[in-house]
Write a protein that holds these residues in place. Sequence first.
Motif, mmCIF file in Angstrom:
data_model
loop_
_atom_site.group_PDB
_atom_site.id
_atom_site.type_symbol
_atom_site.label_atom_id
_atom_site.label_comp_id
_atom_site.label_asym_id
_atom_site.label_seq_id
_atom_site.Cartn_x
_atom_site.Cartn_y
_atom_site.Cartn_z
ATOM 1 N N ASP A 176 0.871 -1.205 0.090
ATOM 2 C CA ASP A 176 -0.097 0.024 0.169
ATOM 3 C C ASP A 176 0.836 1.090 -0.034
ATOM 4 O O ASP A 176 1.592 1.523 1.128
ATOM 5 C CB ASP A 176 -0.898 0.025 1.047
ATOM 6 N N HIS A 179 0.409 3.556 2.970
ATOM 7 C CA HIS A 179 1.012 3.005 4.093
ATOM 8 C C HIS A 179 2.598 3.009 4.260
ATOM 9 O O HIS A 179 3.168 3.313 5.565
ATOM 10 C CB HIS A 179 0.430 1.440 4.248
ATOM 11 N N ASP A 224 -1.887 7.097 8.166
ATOM 12 C CA ASP A 224 -2.494 6.091 7.388
ATOM 13 C C ASP A 224 -3.985 7.082 7.239
ATOM 14 O O ASP A 224 -5.163 6.368 7.650
ATOM 15 C CB ASP A 224 -3.343 4.720 8.073
ATOM 16 N N HIS A 226 -5.478 8.182 3.667
ATOM 17 C CA HIS A 226 -5.514 8.110 2.083
ATOM 18 C C HIS A 226 -5.998 9.458 1.458
ATOM 19 O O HIS A 226 -6.767 10.054 2.058
ATOM 20 C CB HIS A 226 -6.223 7.008 1.525
HETATM 21 ZN ZN ZN Z 1 -4.965 2.604 4.641
#
Ligand code: ZN
Length: 278
Positions: A176, A179, A224, A226
């Motif tokens: 990710d 992340h 975290d 987005h």
């Molecule tokens: Zn996330």
Amino acid sequence: MLTIGCHLSSAKGYEAMAKDAASINANTFQFFTRNPRGGKAKPIDPDDVAAFEVAAQQQGITRFLAHAPYTLNPAGAEERVREFAAMTFADDLARMEATPGQMYNFHPGSHVKQGVDVGIELIASALNQVLKPEQTTTVLLETMAGKGTEIGGRFEELAAIMDRVELKDHLGVCLDTCHIWDGGYDIAQNLEGVLEEFDQIIGLDRLKAIHLNDSKNPLGAHKDRHAAIGEGCIGFEALASVVTHPALRHLPFFLETPHDTLDGYAKEIADLRAVAGE
Ligand code: ZN
Ligand code: FE
Ligand code: FE
């Protein structure tokens, strides 16, 4: 051709997801296997799966990614919490066999002050409990931002979990971008270095999927949150370089960006396809 899509609602079933994907020029998609906060999964309808297979073929969809509920914690301190996670994984993996050969992603878990080493042992033990030699689904550990006591914010932690799993052939990693950026891996200034590190510690052959997200926070924030592609601290150019990187461009990319409607994803997919020369 890029394999790219976004997270979709699974409320109306598989065929509906293939159609949603088609409407935004996506050729893959991700969804939650059940309510992301846990709870019982709807039974799989074989007619829906059959209709999905037809729609998927029309749209060139060969791969998708199912996401486990993010509230599960196989590294929990209480046995009840760990058992619930393992039971849900096992149930999801049994259901995944209705659509053979796909991928299932989960958040490794949080050690809740038991320490990283204990957490790693518990997650590996859950995987050893639920993975079956005959399964066709590849289970992906997601790279995490390292928020709180989250495990998986360092590549070493994912490698340590995988080392302890017997049926390694059924395992992979989902990277990710938000992340790892929040975890301190600078994919904007040093994508080559980050990929080299990933290759040395985990192995690029273990990388099976990418969650493509921008981040609302600076490098190493461990937060975290987005952001839409190009609207965060990573930036469009850096994320475009991820998508077009020769070691990555064959992978499926999944947008988990904040949009209220599918139009936002359609635009991101079009922009990224354009930089890939499509
Ligand atoms: Zn996330
Ligand atoms: Fe996730
Ligand atoms: Fe993700």
